[in-house]
Design an enzyme around this catalytic site. Structure first.
Site, mmCIF file in Angstrom:
data_model
loop_
_atom_site.group_PDB
_atom_site.id
_atom_site.type_symbol
_atom_site.label_atom_id
_atom_site.label_comp_id
_atom_site.label_asym_id
_atom_site.label_seq_id
_atom_site.Cartn_x
_atom_site.Cartn_y
_atom_site.Cartn_z
ATOM 1 N N LYS A 52 -54.767 16.034 -46.653
ATOM 2 C CA LYS A 52 -53.973 16.719 -45.652
ATOM 3 C C LYS A 52 -53.319 16.067 -44.136
ATOM 4 C CE LYS A 52 -57.032 20.534 -46.178
ATOM 5 N NZ LYS A 52 -58.617 21.075 -45.321
ATOM 6 N N GLN A 96 -63.122 20.727 -40.257
ATOM 7 C CA GLN A 96 -63.553 20.877 -42.235
ATOM 8 C C GLN A 96 -64.769 21.307 -42.244
ATOM 9 O OE1 GLN A 96 -60.737 20.065 -44.090
ATOM 10 N NE2 GLN A 96 -62.892 20.887 -46.060
ATOM 11 N N ASP A 119 -56.020 27.122 -39.414
ATOM 12 C CA ASP A 119 -57.057 27.327 -40.559
ATOM 13 C C ASP A 119 -57.201 28.831 -40.258
ATOM 14 O OD1 ASP A 119 -57.949 25.826 -41.993
ATOM 15 O OD2 ASP A 119 -59.414 25.034 -41.203
#
Ligand code: NAD
Length: 290
Positions: A52, A96, A119
């Site tokens: 990422k 994460q 997200d």
């Protein structure tokens, strides 16, 4: 059979984003800034977050990586989230997952400012998605939708069977495929570990989206001739190679690809799309904050 080439499409999307960022910079605006919070040393998480951050560089975004050891307290993590929420230089951030057991994931997700939740996991964004409102879509299902759209796959009126009902993949996937629009307008069956006769249900599908996390689960006998097969699963299987593992999906690719009209490979399918869509959400977050 045609491959749904996530690697190629994700590169196209990254090129489009890079062009957009270059234009922003030319206008004297700052580049979008994504932060990623990583807890612990899980191999897969380290790989995903590393990819990422590298992708941010590729498109010209600013990025910040915040790393914690596994023993970070929930309070420390929540304090960092509060700081990121209030940092005007950060447009969007992700935490994460999975997090260590002593940290309540739901509490962490709830603490993220929905306007920075790139997200798309916060209930506000998830609710907006379910209500057809504009919002950040969760990156993996968003990537599947984008792949279907760019390959002009007909979804309207089709029977779509989603395998898996997780909050980050299966459930949102089923909502998006059933929403009005293109892609969408499908008749969706959401299946899970308690589903009976999964094989027979799957065989009726025009589109199968597999996100259960069991290697080689979807066999040729479960798939109709000409079906579109999207494999979200990612598994590291140990082997004797230099890396020590190879990557495979939920679908028995070799056998299923002989029956499918379109199929995603693993790697190079949905996984590649996920990062591109995270970047897209971050670009939108940056534009919204102007
Ligand atoms: P999860 O473990 O949270 O959910 C799995 C779901 O599958 C559950 O809802 C469960 O009910 C269902 N399931 C389990 N066994 C089943 C069975 N035998 N029959 C039917 N349903 C069954 O998993 P997740 O986070 O949604 O991830 C699923 C897979 O997708 C994993 O392999 C993961 O690594 C991968 N993944 C890939 C990406 C990507 O970018 N491509 C992103 C997230 C997850």
């Amino acid at each position: 059979m045609e491959l749904l080439d996530g690697k190629k499409i994700s590169n196209d999307i990254k090129d489009e984003i890079a062009a957009e960022v270059a234009a922003m910079k030319q206008r004297g605006e700052r580049a979008p800034h994504l932060a990623a919070v990583l807890v612990g040393n899980d191999g897969a998480s380290l790989t995903y977050v590393g990819a990422k951050v590298r992708s941010c560089e590729r498109v010209g975004f600013d990025s910040t990586l915040v790393k914690y050891d596994t023993d970070v307290t929930e309070a420390e993590l929540l304090a960092k989230i509060d700081e990121l929420n209030n940092d005007n230089a950060i447009d969007g951030f992700i935490v994460q997952l999975p997090l260590p057991k002593h940290i309540d994931e739901q509490k962490v997700i709830m603490a993220i400012d929905p306007s920075k939740d790139v997200d798309g996991f916060h209930p506000t964004n998830f609710g907006k998605m379910a209500l057809d409102m504009e919002t950040f879509l969760p990156a993996t299902p968003f990537g599947v939708m984008e792949l279907l759209e760019r390959y002009n796959i007909e979804t309207s009126g089709k029977h779509c069977v989603v395998i898996g009902r997780s909050h980050i993949v299966g459930r949102p996937m089923s909502i998006l495929m059933g929403r009005k629009g293109n892609p969408g307008d499908a008749t969706v069956t959401l299946t899970h570990s308690r589903t009976q006769n999964l094989e027979a249900i799957c065989k009726q599908a025009d589109i199968v989206i597999s996100a259960l996390g069991v290697p080689n689960f979807v066999k040729a006998e479960m798939v109709k001739e000409g079906a579109v097969v999207v494999d979200v699963g990612i598994h590291r299987i140990a082997d004797d190679s230099e890396k020590g593992y190879y990557i495979t999906g939920d679908v028995d690719f070799e056998a299923v690809s002989k029956k499918a009209s379109y199929i995603t490979p693993v790697p190079g399918g949905v996984g590649a799309m996920t990062i591109a869509m995270l970047l897209k959400n971050t670009l939108i977050a940056g534009q919204n904050r102007k």
